[in-house]
Design a protein around this motif. Sequence first.
Motif, PDB file in Angstrom:
ATOM      1  N   VAL A 197      25.414 -14.296  64.980  1.00  0.00           N
ATOM      2  CA  VAL A 197      25.198 -14.667  63.576  1.00  0.00           C
ATOM      3  C   VAL A 197      23.706 -14.742  63.287  1.00  0.00           C
ATOM      4  O   VAL A 197      23.226 -14.241  62.258  1.00  0.00           O
ATOM      5  CB  VAL A 197      25.887 -16.011  63.247  1.00  0.00           C
ATOM      6  CG1 VAL A 197      25.587 -16.427  61.805  1.00  0.00           C
ATOM      7  CG2 VAL A 197      27.397 -15.918  63.458  1.00  0.00           C
ATOM      8  N   LEU A 198      22.964 -15.366  64.196  1.00  0.00           N
ATOM      9  CA  LEU A 198      21.515 -15.474  64.006  1.00  0.00           C
ATOM     10  C   LEU A 198      20.867 -14.086  63.939  1.00  0.00           C
ATOM     11  O   LEU A 198      19.992 -13.842  63.095  1.00  0.00           O
ATOM     12  CB  LEU A 198      20.897 -16.278  65.148  1.00  0.00           C
ATOM     13  CG  LEU A 198      19.383 -16.489  65.093  1.00  0.00           C
ATOM     14  CD1 LEU A 198      18.969 -17.209  63.804  1.00  0.00           C
ATOM     15  CD2 LEU A 198      18.907 -17.255  66.325  1.00  0.00           C
ATOM     16  N   THR A 199      21.322 -13.185  64.778  1.00  0.00           N
ATOM     17  CA  THR A 199      20.787 -11.819  64.763  1.00  0.00           C
ATOM     18  C   THR A 199      21.050 -11.144  63.417  1.00  0.00           C
ATOM     19  O   THR A 199      20.180 -10.471  62.850  1.00  0.00           O
ATOM     20  CB  THR A 199      21.412 -10.990  65.896  1.00  0.00           C
ATOM     21  OG1 THR A 199      21.063 -11.576  67.156  1.00  0.00           O
ATOM     22  CG2 THR A 199      20.932  -9.549  65.859  1.00  0.00           C
ATOM     23  N   VAL A 200      22.249 -11.330  62.894  1.00  0.00           N
ATOM     24  CA  VAL A 200      22.609 -10.756  61.595  1.00  0.00           C
ATOM     25  C   VAL A 200      21.706 -11.316  60.501  1.00  0.00           C
ATOM     26  O   VAL A 200      21.220 -10.583  59.625  1.00  0.00           O
ATOM     27  CB  VAL A 200      24.097 -11.039  61.285  1.00  0.00           C
ATOM     28  CG1 VAL A 200      24.408 -10.753  59.817  1.00  0.00           C
ATOM     29  CG2 VAL A 200      25.002 -10.194  62.175  1.00  0.00           C
ATOM     30  N   ILE A 201      21.469 -12.630  60.533  1.00  0.00           N
ATOM     31  CA  ILE A 201      20.626 -13.252  59.509  1.00  0.00           C
ATOM     32  C   ILE A 201      19.184 -12.743  59.608  1.00  0.00           C
ATOM     33  O   ILE A 201      18.550 -12.421  58.599  1.00  0.00           O
ATOM     34  CB  ILE A 201      20.676 -14.785  59.636  1.00  0.00           C
ATOM     35  CG1 ILE A 201      22.084 -15.298  59.343  1.00  0.00           C
ATOM     36  CG2 ILE A 201      19.682 -15.433  58.668  1.00  0.00           C
ATOM     37  CD1 ILE A 201      22.264 -16.784  59.601  1.00  0.00           C
ATOM     38  N   LYS A 202      18.669 -12.661  60.830  1.00  0.00           N
ATOM     39  CA  LYS A 202      17.289 -12.181  61.010  1.00  0.00           C
ATOM     40  C   LYS A 202      17.140 -10.736  60.543  1.00  0.00           C
ATOM     41  O   LYS A 202      16.125 -10.372  59.930  1.00  0.00           O
ATOM     42  CB  LYS A 202      16.887 -12.314  62.475  1.00  0.00           C
ATOM     43  CG  LYS A 202      16.616 -13.740  62.912  1.00  0.00           C
ATOM     44  CD  LYS A 202      16.174 -13.792  64.375  1.00  0.00           C
ATOM     45  CE  LYS A 202      15.775 -15.202  64.785  1.00  0.00           C
ATOM     46  NZ  LYS A 202      15.369 -15.266  66.216  1.00  0.00           N
ATOM     47  N   LYS A 203      18.152  -9.928  60.808  1.00  0.00           N
ATOM     48  CA  LYS A 203      18.106  -8.534  60.357  1.00  0.00           C
ATOM     49  C   LYS A 203      18.087  -8.473  58.835  1.00  0.00           C
ATOM     50  O   LYS A 203      17.360  -7.665  58.231  1.00  0.00           O
ATOM     51  CB  LYS A 203      19.308  -7.776  60.904  1.00  0.00           C
ATOM     52  CG  LYS A 203      19.324  -6.295  60.528  1.00  0.00           C
ATOM     53  CD  LYS A 203      20.523  -5.583  61.142  1.00  0.00           C
ATOM     54  CE  LYS A 203      20.546  -4.113  60.736  1.00  0.00           C
ATOM     55  NZ  LYS A 203      21.724  -3.406  61.304  1.00  0.00           N
ATOM     56  N   ALA A 204      18.894  -9.318  58.194  1.00  0.00           N
ATOM     57  CA  ALA A 204      18.909  -9.359  56.726  1.00  0.00           C
ATOM     58  C   ALA A 204      17.546  -9.775  56.187  1.00  0.00           C
ATOM     59  O   ALA A 204      17.014  -9.170  55.238  1.00  0.00           O
ATOM     60  CB  ALA A 204      19.988 -10.325  56.249  1.00  0.00           C
ATOM     61  N   LYS A 205      16.956 -10.810  56.785  1.00  0.00           N
ATOM     62  CA  LYS A 205      15.649 -11.285  56.318  1.00  0.00           C
ATOM     63  C   LYS A 205      14.568 -10.230  56.508  1.00  0.00           C
ATOM     64  O   LYS A 205      13.664 -10.100  55.673  1.00  0.00           O
ATOM     65  CB  LYS A 205      15.279 -12.576  57.056  1.00  0.00           C
ATOM     66  CG  LYS A 205      16.108 -13.780  56.647  1.00  0.00           C
ATOM     67  CD  LYS A 205      15.720 -15.018  57.402  1.00  0.00           C
ATOM     68  CE  LYS A 205      14.418 -15.612  56.919  1.00  0.00           C
ATOM     69  NZ  LYS A 205      14.521 -16.216  55.587  1.00  0.00           N
ATOM     70  N   SER A 206      14.667  -9.446  57.595  1.00  0.00           N
ATOM     71  CA  SER A 206      13.673  -8.394  57.819  1.00  0.00           C
ATOM     72  C   SER A 206      13.746  -7.300  56.766  1.00  0.00           C
ATOM     73  O   SER A 206      12.796  -6.537  56.579  1.00  0.00           O
ATOM     74  CB  SER A 206      13.857  -7.796  59.215  1.00  0.00           C
ATOM     75  OG  SER A 206      15.056  -7.041  59.291  1.00  0.00           O
ATOM     76  N   SER A 207      14.910  -7.238  56.071  1.00  0.00           N
ATOM     77  CA  SER A 207      15.083  -6.257  54.997  1.00  0.00           C
ATOM     78  C   SER A 207      14.820  -6.865  53.629  1.00  0.00           C
ATOM     79  O   SER A 207      15.145  -6.264  52.591  1.00  0.00           O
ATOM     80  CB  SER A 207      16.511  -5.693  55.040  1.00  0.00           C
ATOM     81  OG  SER A 207      16.774  -5.069  56.274  1.00  0.00           O
ATOM     82  N   GLY A 208      14.289  -8.085  53.625  1.00  0.00           N
ATOM     83  CA  GLY A 208      13.958  -8.736  52.358  1.00  0.00           C
ATOM     84  C   GLY A 208      15.108  -9.484  51.724  1.00  0.00           C
ATOM     85  O   GLY A 208      15.021  -9.886  50.561  1.00  0.00           O
ATOM     86  N   ARG A 209      16.192  -9.706  52.479  1.00  0.00           N
ATOM     87  CA  ARG A 209      17.344 -10.432  51.951  1.00  0.00           C
ATOM     88  C   ARG A 209      17.267 -11.895  52.378  1.00  0.00           C
ATOM     89  O   ARG A 209      16.677 -12.220  53.415  1.00  0.00           O
ATOM     90  CB  ARG A 209      18.653  -9.826  52.467  1.00  0.00           C
ATOM     91  CG  ARG A 209      18.778  -8.327  52.372  1.00  0.00           C
ATOM     92  CD  ARG A 209      18.874  -7.803  50.962  1.00  0.00           C
ATOM     93  NE  ARG A 209      19.925  -8.415  50.168  1.00  0.00           N
ATOM     94  CZ  ARG A 209      20.289  -7.969  48.970  1.00  0.00           C
ATOM     95  NH1 ARG A 209      19.678  -6.911  48.425  1.00  0.00           N
ATOM     96  NH2 ARG A 209      21.244  -8.570  48.290  1.00  0.00           N
TER      97      ARG A 209
END
Length: 490
Positions: A197-209
Amino acid sequence: MVMPERLSYRQTLQMRKIFVGKTCMLHFETSPLKIVRASRQYLYDESGNEYLDCITNASHVGHCHPHVVTAGQEQMARLVTSTGFLNDQMSEYAKRLISTMPESLSVCFFLNSGSEANDLAIRLARAYTKHEDVVCLDSAYHGNLGSLIEISPSRFKKLGSSHIKKDWVHIAPTPYLYRGKYREDASNPGLLYANEVLTVIKKAKSSGREIAAFICEPLMSAGGIIIYPQNYLQHTYRYVREMGGVCIADEVQSAFGRTGEHTWAFQTQDVIPDIVTVGKPIGNGYPFSAVITTKEIADCIGEFSTTFGGNPVACAVGMAVLDVIENEKLMASARSVGKCLLDGFRSIMPSHPMMGEVRGMGLMVGVELVIDKESRKPASEAAEILAYRMKENKIIIAYDGLEKNVMVMTPPMCFTCDNAHHVVQVFDQLLQEIENEAATTGLAASSVGNPSTSGVGPLHRMISNARFNASDDDSDDNVTSKCAKYEGVD
């Protein structure tokens, strides 16, 4: 007053075909049951046949429970109105519902369905965080509104290439120890799945989400009764909050003592969500749902109104449901009867090569059917056949999960140990027959997986030969294309 003559089975079926959308599925499409009344844990068809109901968790304390029926009738005869007026029923029920919650969860919103509740939960999360995005699990189902289908991968995956995942939706692996990414032999699987879950969130944040919310059932029903590994939600909730999101517990299926251990399923993971939703069990079949949250989150939303949510009849019914749970000690009953079911299935498991895993908590029990225990490949068609044959033996059982290979039991809470023993006995006999037939026909692994791609293998012939008693109206239909449906509903 002259009562209208009851429609025949054929008339009812034909009128449904003409006037009701064909995508509105029935539990048994090949030979649907016409149920005309119900009582406690039993259903009755138009011929008076009695069926043991192992699936209707909406009738939480039992079909047509006299105390619940009387409360609804008396209130309906006194006042039915929209919720724009003060009424004692809503205030008293809200206070009682809050009394079952941790101290921080102190404000209620009332609605009509689990779908409405989950939709409002997402709206509250977005208003509070000022973010838009939602993290869900890859086996999730959260409701039939457009906003919720988008965070229900178990549904939109069926649409294939016709569905494009929205940018605001982020999907994490379901913590599924039997056939998931990390299995029961993994070291600290709760942390491993939370890290996903943390990986998914970090990936989203890296895309500006930015994440508004993480939503999941504390005990997953739609995915096939999946019990999360220890500490999964503790780690996940911490990660989500650190990243600026809030945590939503979808208790539409699991609330009010069904786990047998606590009033709320989230308590089994020793966490406190920011928002909790409840639907089906709250009204025992009457349209009613609720969102419970903190004062800070509740105050962030603009004006909210609903015509019927929390109307006096719904609240009177809801109060009666809580009365019955308490007076009849149904949470303790769910614990003991659930143990009867789990122990019973586990005792026959060594005799059945197709029984891959037995899992559950309280009156949420799943039995995963597989081609063989080594490969763990899902035996979807065997599950379909077993559901129909259980119906022939007057027991209604569902099959669910992404591969439709998990036999699921979420019966009314008045289910008894005698009922449990009967279910296990019949299940044992019928699954043995299916396994014997599979061996006799030289069943190959390729013919059991996905019914839509396995052609006319041995199990399809077994389906065709089963005693489904389809009506004449179905004589031109392709029997092998039909399934016993048990989709998530409000």
